[in-house]
Design an enzyme around this catalytic site. Sequence first.
Site, short mmCIF file in Angstrom:
data_model
loop_
_atom_site.label_atom_id
_atom_site.label_comp_id
_atom_site.label_asym_id
_atom_site.label_seq_id
_atom_site.Cartn_x
_atom_site.Cartn_y
_atom_site.Cartn_z
N GLU A 58 0.84 -1.21 0.00
CA GLU A 58 0.00 0.00 0.00
C GLU A 58 0.87 1.26 0.00
O GLU A 58 0.56 2.23 -0.67
CB GLU A 58 -0.95 0.00 1.19
CG GLU A 58 -1.85 -1.24 1.31
CD GLU A 58 -2.56 -1.65 0.04
OE1 GLU A 58 -2.88 -0.76 -0.79
OE2 GLU A 58 -2.79 -2.86 -0.15
N GLU B 64 -1.25 -2.42 -10.12
CA GLU B 64 -1.23 -3.58 -9.24
C GLU B 64 -0.08 -4.55 -9.54
O GLU B 64 0.60 -5.01 -8.63
CB GLU B 64 -2.58 -4.32 -9.26
CG GLU B 64 -3.74 -3.49 -8.69
CD GLU B 64 -3.52 -2.99 -7.27
OE1 GLU B 64 -2.58 -3.46 -6.60
OE2 GLU B 64 -4.29 -2.11 -6.83
N1 ARG Z 1 -5.99 -1.30 -4.52
C1 ARG Z 1 -6.14 -2.23 -3.43
C2 ARG Z 1 -4.82 -2.96 -3.33
O1 ARG Z 1 -4.45 -3.78 -4.06
C3 ARG Z 1 -7.25 -3.20 -3.62
C4 ARG Z 1 -8.60 -2.60 -3.67
C5 ARG Z 1 -9.58 -3.55 -4.17
N2 ARG Z 1 -10.91 -3.08 -4.01
C6 ARG Z 1 -11.96 -3.61 -4.62
N3 ARG Z 1 -13.12 -3.14 -4.36
N4 ARG Z 1 -11.90 -4.55 -5.49
O2 ARG Z 1 -4.01 -2.65 -2.55
ZN ZN Z 2 -2.57 -2.89 -4.82
#
Ligand code: ARG
Ligand code: ZN
Length: 889
Positions: A296, A318
């Site tokens: 994060e 990601e």
């Molecule tokens: N961006 C976040 C992470 O990989 C994941 C968020 C996913 N949220 C969702 N509603 N699908 O750190």
């Molecule tokens: Zn992420």
Amino acid sequence: AVIHRGDYTAPAFWIDTVDLSFDLDPSKTRVLNKMTLRRNPDVQAQPLRLDGEELNLARVLVNGQGTSFKMDGNQLVLENLPEGTEPFALEIFTTCVPVKNTKLMGLYVSNDSFFTQCEAEGFRRITYFLDRPDVMAMYTVTLRADKAKFPVLLSNGNLVDSGDLEDGRHFAKWVDPHKKPSYLFALVAGQLVAREQRITSRAGKDHLLQVFVRPGDLDKTEHAMNSLMASVAWDEARFGLPLDLERFMIVATSDFNMGAMENKGLNIFNTKYVLANQATATDVDYANIESVVGHEYFHNWTGNRITCRDWFQLSLKEGLTVFRDQEFSQDLCAEPSARAVKRIEDVRVLRTAQFPEDAGPMAHPVRPDSYLEINNFYTVTIYEKGAELVRMMQTLTSRAGFAKGMTLYFERFDGQAVTCDDFAQAIADANPGSALAALLPQFKRWYSQAGTPRVAARGEYDAAAQTYTLHFSQSCAATPGQPVKEPFVIPVSLGLIGAASGAALPLSVDGQAVGGSHLLVLTDAQQSITFQNVAEAPVPSILRGFSAPVVLDFDYSDAQLLALLANDTDAFNRWEAGQRLALRSAINSIASSANSTSATPLNDAYIAAMRAVLRHPTLDAAFKELVLTLPSETYIAEQLDVVDPQRIHAVREAMRLQLATALHADWEWAFAVHENNGGYRPDPVSSGRRALAGMALNFLCLAATQNGDSVWPGKTLQRFKDAGNMTDRFNALQALVNSGHALAGQALARFHALFKDEALVLDKWFALQAGTSDRGGQVLPAVRQLMAHPDFNLKNPNRARSVIFSFCSANPGGFHRADAAGYVFWADRVIELDAINPQVAARLARALDRWKKLAEPYRSAAREALARVAAKTDLSNDVREVVDRALAD
Ligand code: ARG
Ligand code: ZN
């Protein structure tokens, strides 16, 4: 409606500033949203269409005046806006009901506190907005709430004002100095306490780091804070990326759909990835916290400073950020062997979760072409395969070259919303002489073609000429919507081991000495390489370090695999050789016509090799534990065309029992040597020792249950009682439960009594029972009882996952029942959960992804269960997409 990547158009309006005021009330929160917008001159003039979901609209003003508007489905449409490209003010007043928000998207209440989750499309559940990542705005946020109930009020950026209001209320005003897409918005309000740490960056800037938790949990925040400090230091050191905020906050909540969320300056985490002390968290928990905190935090640059143009580009942030968190965890390892262990663990996740996804009905490219529900595409393909693509780019440009590429990426795109193409181009452009630059268009097929490529290799040794030639061919099976695949760029790291000597052979290619490893880059359907001066018949070590996310077919003899297991200098392939040997025995035993499973699927040579690894004087314990772990039932199933889950379960259990009995004395030795590890520290070396001691206990209890002996189960119960940390305690509990020993019951009862107030520990208690080895169908009734337990709560995602997912998705032997009761249970839970939380329901729905491979009677029963879910007319898009794709042919 299905959204297509090719339909992307730029937004017709930009939103420059957003000024949000919240009057927070669980049953009716009022949101005043004042925006400055302007028309995008590059797009033809058209009405403004704002997204909104489950909102009550009270007022719309344009430049302070009432205006006409209409609703089109979930969109608020404004047709009479000022012409021209001058900015104008839009004010929207809405209310919402956080306490009824069981989807946990948008603004919701958990344990009497407010939290938000906006990625991907949750901001529209807070206010009407252009809820898409390419609209980036500056945010000012004012929060007002009852001071006694919600003493802490947080949002993104810097706190610029706060104070008391009438009627026991108070306020806080936050300004985020960086523009951001709406999915990075966050607010938190509630009774929270923080661990704080001030740090100074390399550049001499001061920052405040905070980890907020519920009162009573502060003693579990030290590891998260240490992980955060390590993350800040690592991103500066490895990529020159500093913290760009005065204050960086992490807040933990026990109700969360995923792992965590990188909201700018205000990360919100599942408690599972924050809270740890040695009494409540295992070594695995500690490692997960380190990597999720890192993940994060690293998004602050890869995701937040440069974000995605549209959600088809999700892997831009990601895949890259998973790669970065993997590298971070590896770089924190003091010993090279621990780095290799981390790599093996990451590959194991990829092969047991992503390869099946890539071969099933939900297969999609790393950059998908279409979706019905974006939440379904937060997948192991986008994340883990995406990370492998980035890793291959680093392999093709070198570590230093890749870092240069990152620098160019930020020079070009900082503050923008961009695409996967933009990223790959930057890495290639920064490395003009690299293989990546030379092959970029073909390399990018990794982004567009789904499916796992197979690389078949065959070797020829010419003793007279002292040459060894490897012939390669590559192929990739069709995936939904992609019948034919073009060849991929596949970096294959190669080495040779002397078959007789066991020595690592020096490599010579085209008359040049290239050292002990050589990188061959495959680009064609067929390709060969010849090594010269090969003095003895070699065993090839192919795909070292798992240099590409492919399946490697090579017709190794057992003797060759044993040689690699004993002598390869590449730790990954050493481990892999052991896995191949075990897999071969499993598959042979599964295929044998015998009705009953052989008690000895493993041959003597394998047993002897495992003994040699276990007793090896220099290998470290973590690596030994990985080698001694048999391939999972899921991984074995993926190698077969027709899957009988009960047969796989029976064979694997027989193999486990054989390892337990054949190596009994060795397990006793291993336990004795590894049981004491001094004061608790969750570092890789001592974690590995605890893991190996735990494995030894598991095997010792398994053998004892079989022999009706109670010495080791008794010792295990004592260790369970005396354990000074959760890892040792839980390993002992697991040994008793998984061996099915009679002492398990009292250990479970004691464990529950000890930890009845620790939600995350209770999750482990539930998960262990729902995931335990099935012996004649006892697990499903136990799962039904667990769901009736007073501590069970279907609305809490962690608890629902600990029982339902542990059974349906992680316990094939329990779930795939010949009487179909597992599938009936699954369908009931999918339907039940869908009414509460579609995202969680859709994840559960994926448990039957691979139903078409099942043997009868499983196959027909699984289809029937899927059809029953699909027949419901009021399914969410989330579950609809998963079950319809599963049933499509
Ligand atoms: N961006 C976040 C992470 O990989 C994941 C968020 C996913 N949220 C969702 N509603 N699908 O750190
Ligand atoms: Zn992420």
